[in-house]
Design a protein around this motif. Structure first.
Motif, PDB file in Angstrom:
ATOM      1  N   TYR A  93      29.612  46.474  35.172  1.00  0.00           N
ATOM      2  CA  TYR A  93      28.508  45.512  35.260  1.00  0.00           C
ATOM      3  C   TYR A  93      28.985  44.194  35.859  1.00  0.00           C
ATOM      4  CZ  TYR A  93      24.725  42.382  33.836  1.00  0.00           C
ATOM      5  OH  TYR A  93      23.721  41.448  33.840  1.00  0.00           O
ATOM      6  N   ILE A  94      30.092  43.679  35.349  1.00  0.00           N
ATOM      7  CA  ILE A  94      30.612  42.403  35.834  1.00  0.00           C
ATOM      8  C   ILE A  94      31.148  42.543  37.256  1.00  0.00           C
ATOM      9  CG2 ILE A  94      32.444  40.683  35.496  1.00  0.00           C
ATOM     10  CD1 ILE A  94      30.120  40.337  33.607  1.00  0.00           C
ATOM     11  N   GLY A  95      31.740  43.700  37.567  1.00  0.00           N
ATOM     12  CA  GLY A  95      32.282  43.935  38.900  1.00  0.00           C
ATOM     13  C   GLY A  95      33.781  43.760  38.983  1.00  0.00           C
ATOM     14  N   THR A  96      34.487  44.080  37.886  1.00  0.00           N
ATOM     15  CA  THR A  96      35.946  44.002  37.879  1.00  0.00           C
ATOM     16  C   THR A  96      36.536  45.379  37.577  1.00  0.00           C
ATOM     17  OG1 THR A  96      35.947  43.390  35.525  1.00  0.00           O
ATOM     18  CG2 THR A  96      36.009  41.594  37.143  1.00  0.00           C
ATOM     19  N   LYS A  97      37.811  45.508  37.825  1.00  0.00           N
ATOM     20  CA  LYS A  97      38.482  46.778  37.558  1.00  0.00           C
ATOM     21  C   LYS A  97      38.762  46.966  36.069  1.00  0.00           C
ATOM     22  CE  LYS A  97      40.840  47.037  42.049  1.00  0.00           C
ATOM     23  NZ  LYS A  97      42.156  47.054  42.741  1.00  0.00           N
ATOM     24  N   TYR A  98      39.002  45.853  35.356  1.00  0.00           N
ATOM     25  CA  TYR A  98      39.470  45.979  33.982  1.00  0.00           C
ATOM     26  C   TYR A  98      38.652  45.089  33.044  1.00  0.00           C
ATOM     27  CZ  TYR A  98      43.334  47.571  36.853  1.00  0.00           C
ATOM     28  OH  TYR A  98      44.074  48.212  37.810  1.00  0.00           O
ATOM     29  N   CYS A  99      38.445  45.599  31.843  1.00  0.00           N
ATOM     30  CA  CYS A  99      37.844  44.845  30.750  1.00  0.00           C
ATOM     31  C   CYS A  99      38.652  45.157  29.499  1.00  0.00           C
ATOM     32  CB  CYS A  99      36.378  45.227  30.556  1.00  0.00           C
ATOM     33  SG  CYS A  99      35.615  44.549  29.064  1.00  0.00           S
ATOM     34  N   ILE A 100      39.037  44.119  28.762  1.00  0.00           N
ATOM     35  CA  ILE A 100      39.806  44.301  27.538  1.00  0.00           C
ATOM     36  C   ILE A 100      39.028  43.664  26.395  1.00  0.00           C
ATOM     37  CG2 ILE A 100      42.006  43.930  26.363  1.00  0.00           C
ATOM     38  CD1 ILE A 100      41.862  43.241  30.072  1.00  0.00           C
ATOM     39  N   GLY A 101      38.531  44.468  25.484  1.00  0.00           N
ATOM     40  CA  GLY A 101      37.815  43.946  24.330  1.00  0.00           C
ATOM     41  C   GLY A 101      38.752  43.225  23.387  1.00  0.00           C
ATOM     42  N   CYS A 102      38.260  42.161  22.745  1.00  0.00           N
ATOM     43  CA  CYS A 102      39.067  41.443  21.761  1.00  0.00           C
ATOM     44  C   CYS A 102      38.150  40.889  20.675  1.00  0.00           C
ATOM     45  CB  CYS A 102      39.902  40.334  22.412  1.00  0.00           C
ATOM     46  SG  CYS A 102      38.937  39.093  23.271  1.00  0.00           S
ATOM     47  N   ALA A 103      38.701  40.112  19.767  1.00  0.00           N
ATOM     48  CA  ALA A 103      37.979  39.745  18.558  1.00  0.00           C
ATOM     49  C   ALA A 103      36.859  38.744  18.793  1.00  0.00           C
ATOM     50  CB  ALA A 103      38.952  39.193  17.515  1.00  0.00           C
ATOM     51  N   ASN A 104      37.022  37.841  19.753  1.00  0.00           N
ATOM     52  CA  ASN A 104      36.024  36.800  19.979  1.00  0.00           C
ATOM     53  C   ASN A 104      36.283  36.112  21.317  1.00  0.00           C
ATOM     54  OD1 ASN A 104      37.940  34.474  19.417  1.00  0.00           O
ATOM     55  ND2 ASN A 104      38.003  35.546  17.445  1.00  0.00           N
TER      56      ASN A 104
END
Length: 546
Positions: free
Chosen positions: A48-59
């Motif tokens: 959706y954002i248009g990047t290769k990577y997304c890393i979920g975190c706490a906040n």
């Protein structure tokens, strides 16, 4: 009439059944951390954002902290380096910088936009400057061509605080370095940059190949009319754009042609088609839709229509124009907050980092997992900052409706802009909808002093806040004390201006301080009724300095 500032109950209820199903699915799975739900949400949000990577975190705060910490671990930055940051921001942006021993260099906003003034940035750059951190505050795009030029000129990292701007766009110049190596310097290669490169691409490609091999009768006729530059335009068929396969496209001017069979009359399909068309338009494409019957019965009329529209579109060869890209994909990395009140909000704290830098992504994921890249092996001294499975599943549900919810917010904002007429109220510069997702709707209360008899002088902004509360309207002040005036930073060296022969004085940032004294946020949400919107406008317009 009661108009809450934001009813989280109503927002959640909009998709309540799907949210409950998602939560129950996780509960029944027995897997609550670092599982399939995280993988799916990270994949979908990156796409959706248009990047290769997304890393979920706490906040959202952690997301920003890990970006700067990873750059330090990778040797790109070191404690004492400087980061240019807007003075008008929530304190989390500053906390992420100071948490890592870096020095924030505060730059004033423009009064008209409330975002960082790009004309003041270059004067703040020194040999210790390593990054510019922009904040898309209130849901307004803060990125400018000048900021991009400064990052390139001084070799600075661009960090985005995208905590309030999920779904917002910036028009990226075609000369942007992120487009290099994508198949040429002409603008057709920019349109090609919208082609999916995720794991889903292979499946889409297989479907596109199958469609080319077995076209419908209408598709075969249309291709016979378009191929070989018959119209003086070069068309492709079954072309992939993000998660879509378009029937025909001319990349030289971004013209998309779709042929609709009978199933497109289905109400659910029509809704999907409308959402897809709107998404393509926001990306800069022009779409023409014809039914199969229109083409087969009147091919000359259809071709005439295509020629007429194409003749009005500028040639995009040679780098003229730009493309719309989501905030959160513009810079080297971006931090996102999914606090419940955000446009994309979880049912608790949650955040994420997006980036195209694999080395940075790997370091951030490790840092947020105690510093570990392999179980019981710790490369960094990290912390526990992970997105849990239930929040990931809920966010994945709400992500599907984000653009629709933004559109409703934009309708509320449009009514405010068109009908608020109180001379005591100043509205921020109105941006095109693609540049503002209206997480908040800030107003500035002018002539902001009000005599309070012997008690002294109060703020007219506060009087408006109380007046609206009496009318049942909830408002919030964002933010009454700017970061440089907070007690926690009272003695920070960066928060003082040195004086000859003296210890220095605290920073004076008059525009930021004015905003803190004068800003008030009106209710805005996808749940507001027309009656509530009109009630807000009437009460704001009726307010007087008396």
């Amino acid at each position: 009439m009661n108009v809450p500032f934001l009813s989280l109950h109503d927002v959640t209820a909009m998709h309540g059944e799907e949210i409950r199903e998602a939560a129950c699915r996780v509960i029944d799975s027995g897997w609550y951390l670092q599982g399939k739900e995280n993988e799916l949400f990270e994949q979908h949000y990156a796409e959706y954002i248009g990047t290769k990577y997304c890393i979920g975190c706490a906040n959202g705060l952690d997301a920003l902290i890990w970006i700067f910490r990873a750059y330090i671990e990778l040797g790109v930055m070191q404690p004492g380096d400087e980061v240019i940051v807007p003075a008008n921001t929530y304190i989390a942006t500053i906390l992420a910088i100071t948490e890592n021993g870096l020095k924030p260099v505060l730059v004033e906003p423009r009064r008209e936009t409330l975002e960082i003034d790009d004309c003041l940035i270059e004067a703040a750059i020194t040999e210790r400057t390593k990054a510019i951190c922009i904040v898309h505050l209130y849901g307004r795009n803060a990125m400018t061509d000048k900021i991009a030029e400064l990052c390139k000129k001084y070799n600075l990292k661009l960090i985005e605080d995208n905590a309030q701007a999920h779904g917002c766009y910036w028009k990226q110049p075609t000369s942007d370095s992120s487009l290099k190596g994508r198949g040429g310097d002409n603008f057709a290669s920019v349109w090609g940059a919208h082609t999916a490169d995720s794991t889903q691409y292979n499946l889409l490609k297989q479907n596109a190949i199958a469609n080319r091999k077995a076209p419908t009768e209408a598709e075969e006729v249309m291709w016979s009319l378009l191929k070989g530059n018959n119209l003086g335009l070069h068309f492709r068929r079954q072309h992939i754009i993000l998660d879509y396969i378009v029937d025909f496209i001319c990349l030289d001017n971004g013209l998309v042609i779709e042929l609709d069979g009978g199933y497109h009359n289905d109400l659910q399909q029509k809704e999907y088609d409308n959402q897809r068309t709107a998404h393509l338009q926001r990306l800069g494409y022009t779409e023409l839709r014809f039914t199969n019957e229109e083409l087969l019965c009147n091919p000359d009329v259809v071709i005439a229509r295509i020629k007429a529209v194409a003749s009005q579109l500028p040639s995009l060869q040679g780098g003229v124009g730009g493309r719309l890209v989501h905030t959160g994909s513009i810079g080297s990395a971006a931090g996102h907050s999914f606090y419940p009140g955000k446009n994309l909000g979880a049912l608790g704290d949650a955040g994420a980092v997006t980036t195209n830098d694999l080395e940075l992504a790997v370091a951030i994921r490790a840092l947020a997992n105690y510093g570990s890249q392999k179980k019981y092996v710790f490369k960094y001294t990290g912390r526990n900052s992970r997105l849990d499975e239930i929040q990931a599943a809920i966010l994945d549900v709400k992500l599907k409706y984000l653009d629709e919810d933004i559109r409703k917010r934009q309708e509320v904002a449009a009514y405010y802009y068109d009908h608020i007429s109180n001379p005591l109220i100043e509205l921020p510069e109105r941006l095109p909808n693609e540049n503002n997702v209206y997480h908040l709707f800030p107003i500035i209360v002018k002539n902001n002093t009000l005599p309070l008899g012997r008690a002294g002088v109060g703020l007219l902004r506060d009087a408006l806040h109380d007046y609206l509360a009496d009318k049942g309207i909830g408002t919030v002040i964002h933010y009454p004390i700017p970061p440089h005036k907070q007690e926690c930073y009272q003695h920070a060296a960066w928060n003082h201006t040195s004086l000859l022969g003296g210890a220095g004085v605290g920073l004076s940032l008059p525009i930021t301080e004015m905003i803190a004294d004068c800003e008030l946020s009106l209710p805005i949400s996808p749940c507001m009724t027309q009656e509530q919107i009109e009630h807000v406008v009437k009460c704001v317009n009726d307010f007087r300095n008396e």
